[in-house]
Design a protein around this motif. Structure first.
Motif, PDB file in Angstrom:
ATOM      1  N   THR A   3       0.820  -1.210   0.000  1.00  0.00           N
ATOM      2  CA  THR A   3       0.000   0.000   0.000  1.00  0.00           C
ATOM      3  C   THR A   3       0.854   1.260   0.000  1.00  0.00           C
ATOM      4  N   ALA A   4       2.140   1.135   0.350  1.00  0.00           N
ATOM      5  CA  ALA A   4       3.018   2.310   0.364  1.00  0.00           C
ATOM      6  C   ALA A   4       3.128   2.921  -1.028  1.00  0.00           C
ATOM      7  N   VAL A   5       3.094   2.092  -2.064  1.00  0.00           N
ATOM      8  CA  VAL A   5       3.177   2.591  -3.442  1.00  0.00           C
ATOM      9  C   VAL A   5       1.944   3.442  -3.754  1.00  0.00           C
ATOM     10  N   PHE A   6       0.774   2.947  -3.376  1.00  0.00           N
ATOM     11  CA  PHE A   6      -0.453   3.712  -3.603  1.00  0.00           C
ATOM     12  C   PHE A   6      -0.436   5.002  -2.789  1.00  0.00           C
ATOM     13  N   SER A   8       2.081   6.759  -1.872  1.00  0.00           N
ATOM     14  CA  SER A   8       2.997   7.743  -2.462  1.00  0.00           C
ATOM     15  C   SER A   8       2.362   8.444  -3.662  1.00  0.00           C
ATOM     16  N   VAL A   9       1.561   7.716  -4.433  1.00  0.00           N
ATOM     17  CA  VAL A   9       0.865   8.330  -5.576  1.00  0.00           C
ATOM     18  C   VAL A   9      -0.133   9.372  -5.074  1.00  0.00           C
ATOM     19  N   PHE A  10      -0.896   9.017  -4.046  1.00  0.00           N
ATOM     20  CA  PHE A  10      -1.870   9.963  -3.492  1.00  0.00           C
ATOM     21  C   PHE A  10      -1.173  11.179  -2.889  1.00  0.00           C
ATOM     22  N   HIS A  11      -0.082  10.947  -2.153  1.00  0.00           N
ATOM     23  CA  HIS A  11       0.655  12.066  -1.549  1.00  0.00           C
ATOM     24  C   HIS A  11       1.212  13.002  -2.625  1.00  0.00           C
ATOM     25  N   ALA A  12       1.667  12.429  -3.748  1.00  0.00           N
ATOM     26  CA  ALA A  12       2.199  13.242  -4.841  1.00  0.00           C
ATOM     27  C   ALA A  12       1.133  14.162  -5.430  1.00  0.00           C
ATOM     28  N   GLU A  13      -0.141  13.735  -5.349  1.00  0.00           N
ATOM     29  CA  GLU A  13      -1.258  14.540  -5.860  1.00  0.00           C
ATOM     30  C   GLU A  13      -1.832  15.469  -4.795  1.00  0.00           C
ATOM     31  N   GLY A  14      -1.255  15.434  -3.597  1.00  0.00           N
ATOM     32  CA  GLY A  14      -1.735  16.297  -2.522  1.00  0.00           C
ATOM     33  C   GLY A  14      -2.942  15.749  -1.780  1.00  0.00           C
ATOM     34  N   VAL A  15      -3.192  14.445  -1.906  1.00  0.00           N
ATOM     35  CA  VAL A  15      -4.327  13.816  -1.242  1.00  0.00           C
ATOM     36  C   VAL A  15      -3.858  13.241   0.092  1.00  0.00           C
ATOM     37  N   GLU A  16      -4.588  13.553   1.154  1.00  0.00           N
ATOM     38  CA  GLU A  16      -4.254  13.023   2.468  1.00  0.00           C
ATOM     39  C   GLU A  16      -4.816  11.609   2.598  1.00  0.00           C
ATOM     40  N   VAL A  17      -3.989  10.666   2.977  1.00  0.00           N
ATOM     41  CA  VAL A  17      -4.400   9.280   3.146  1.00  0.00           C
ATOM     42  C   VAL A  17      -4.802   9.081   4.601  1.00  0.00           C
ATOM     43  N   LEU A  18      -6.024   8.644   4.813  1.00  0.00           N
ATOM     44  CA  LEU A  18      -6.524   8.374   6.162  1.00  0.00           C
ATOM     45  C   LEU A  18      -6.622   6.867   6.349  1.00  0.00           C
ATOM     46  N   ARG A  19      -6.030   6.383   7.379  1.00  0.00           N
ATOM     47  CA  ARG A  19      -6.070   4.946   7.668  1.00  0.00           C
ATOM     48  C   ARG A  19      -7.317   4.639   8.496  1.00  0.00           C
ATOM     49  N   THR A  20      -8.049   3.606   8.071  1.00  0.00           N
ATOM     50  CA  THR A  20      -9.206   3.168   8.828  1.00  0.00           C
ATOM     51  C   THR A  20      -8.916   1.780   9.376  1.00  0.00           C
ATOM     52  N   PRO A  21      -9.389   1.494  10.574  1.00  0.00           N
ATOM     53  CA  PRO A  21      -9.133   0.173  11.148  1.00  0.00           C
ATOM     54  C   PRO A  21      -9.865  -0.912  10.367  1.00  0.00           C
ATOM     55  N   PRO A  22      -9.265  -2.086  10.207  1.00  0.00           N
ATOM     56  CA  PRO A  22      -9.945  -3.163   9.478  1.00  0.00           C
ATOM     57  C   PRO A  22     -11.192  -3.628  10.219  1.00  0.00           C
ATOM     58  N   GLN A  23     -12.180  -4.021   9.469  1.00  0.00           N
ATOM     59  CA  GLN A  23     -13.445  -4.537   9.986  1.00  0.00           C
ATOM     60  C   GLN A  23     -14.129  -3.546  10.930  1.00  0.00           C
ATOM     61  N   ALA A  24     -14.078  -2.295  10.589  1.00  0.00           N
ATOM     62  CA  ALA A  24     -14.750  -1.262  11.385  1.00  0.00           C
ATOM     63  C   ALA A  24     -15.715  -0.512  10.473  1.00  0.00           C
ATOM     64  N   PRO A  25     -16.958  -1.003  10.325  1.00  0.00           N
ATOM     65  CA  PRO A  25     -17.881  -0.404   9.359  1.00  0.00           C
ATOM     66  C   PRO A  25     -18.225   1.054   9.626  1.00  0.00           C
ATOM     67  N   ARG A  26     -18.077   1.512  10.854  1.00  0.00           N
ATOM     68  CA  ARG A  26     -18.408   2.898  11.143  1.00  0.00           C
ATOM     69  C   ARG A  26     -17.213   3.835  10.963  1.00  0.00           C
ATOM     70  N   ALA A  27     -16.069   3.296  10.575  1.00  0.00           N
ATOM     71  CA  ALA A  27     -14.875   4.121  10.421  1.00  0.00           C
ATOM     72  C   ALA A  27     -15.027   5.098   9.262  1.00  0.00           C
ATOM     73  N   ASN A  28     -15.731   4.712   8.216  1.00  0.00           N
ATOM     74  CA  ASN A  28     -15.970   5.597   7.094  1.00  0.00           C
ATOM     75  C   ASN A  28     -17.468   5.610   6.826  1.00  0.00           C
ATOM     76  N   ALA A  29     -18.191   6.309   7.663  1.00  0.00           N
ATOM     77  CA  ALA A  29     -19.652   6.272   7.638  1.00  0.00           C
ATOM     78  C   ALA A  29     -20.238   6.765   6.327  1.00  0.00           C
ATOM     79  N   PHE A  30     -19.609   7.759   5.688  1.00  0.00           N
ATOM     80  CA  PHE A  30     -20.154   8.288   4.426  1.00  0.00           C
ATOM     81  C   PHE A  30     -20.083   7.242   3.323  1.00  0.00           C
ATOM     82  N   ALA A  31     -18.955   6.562   3.199  1.00  0.00           N
ATOM     83  CA  ALA A  31     -18.810   5.521   2.171  1.00  0.00           C
ATOM     84  C   ALA A  31     -19.739   4.352   2.458  1.00  0.00           C
ATOM     85  N   GLU A  32     -19.817   3.945   3.710  1.00  0.00           N
ATOM     86  CA  GLU A  32     -20.691   2.835   4.069  1.00  0.00           C
ATOM     87  C   GLU A  32     -22.147   3.169   3.765  1.00  0.00           C
TER      88      GLU A  32
END
Length: 109
Positions: A3-6, A8-32
Motif C-alpha cells: 500500500t506504500a506505493v499507492f 505515495s501516488v496519493f501524496h504526490a497529488e496532494g491527497v491526504e491518506v486516512l487509515r481506517t481500522p480493518p473490519q470497522a464499518p463505522r470508520a468511514n460512515a459516508f462511504a458505508e
C-alpha cells in the motif's frame, strides 16, 4: 505491491491518506452509507448478469444520484446542481411519462 506505493501516488497529488481500522464499518460512515444506498435502491432490485452490465447499471445510478435525486443535506438539490430546485408540479395538471433508463442486455455483449 504494498500500500506504500499507492500512498505515495496519493501524496504526490496532494491527497491526504486516512487509515481506517480493518473490519470497522463505522470508520468511514459516508462511504458505508453510500454503498448501502446503492445496494438498497439499485443492485438489490436488478439481476446483474456480468461485469459490463454491472458497470452500466452503476453508471446510470451514479448519474441519477448526482444529477437528479434530491439530497436532504443540500436543501433537496442534487450534488451537481447549485440552484434552488423548481417548485413542485401539480401532477393533476401534467401527464406523467415513464422513461426507461437502464436498458436491457445487448445480445452482442
Amino acid at each position: 505491491m504494498g500500500t506504500a506505493v499507492f500512498d505515495s501516488v496519493f501524496h504526490a497529488e496532494g491527497v491526504e491518506v486516512l487509515r481506517t481500522p480493518p473490519q470497522a464499518p463505522r470508520a468511514n460512515a459516508f462511504a458505508e452509507r453510500w454503498v448501502r444506498t446503492v445496494r438498497r435502491e439499485c443492485l438489490d432490485r436488478i439481476p446483474i448478469y456480468h461485469t459490463r452490465h454491472l458497470f452500466t447499471v452503476l453508471h446510470e445510478y451514479l448519474a441519477h444520484d448526482n444529477q437528479h435525486r434530491p439530497h436532504q443535506g443540500r436543501g433537496q438539490r442534487p450534488p451537481d446542481r447549485h440552484a434552488v430546485p423548481a417548485p413542485v408540479t401539480d401532477l393533476g395538471a401534467v401527464r406523467v411519462r415513464r422513461r426507461k433508463v437502464v436498458h436491457g442486455l445487448d445480445q452482442r455483449l
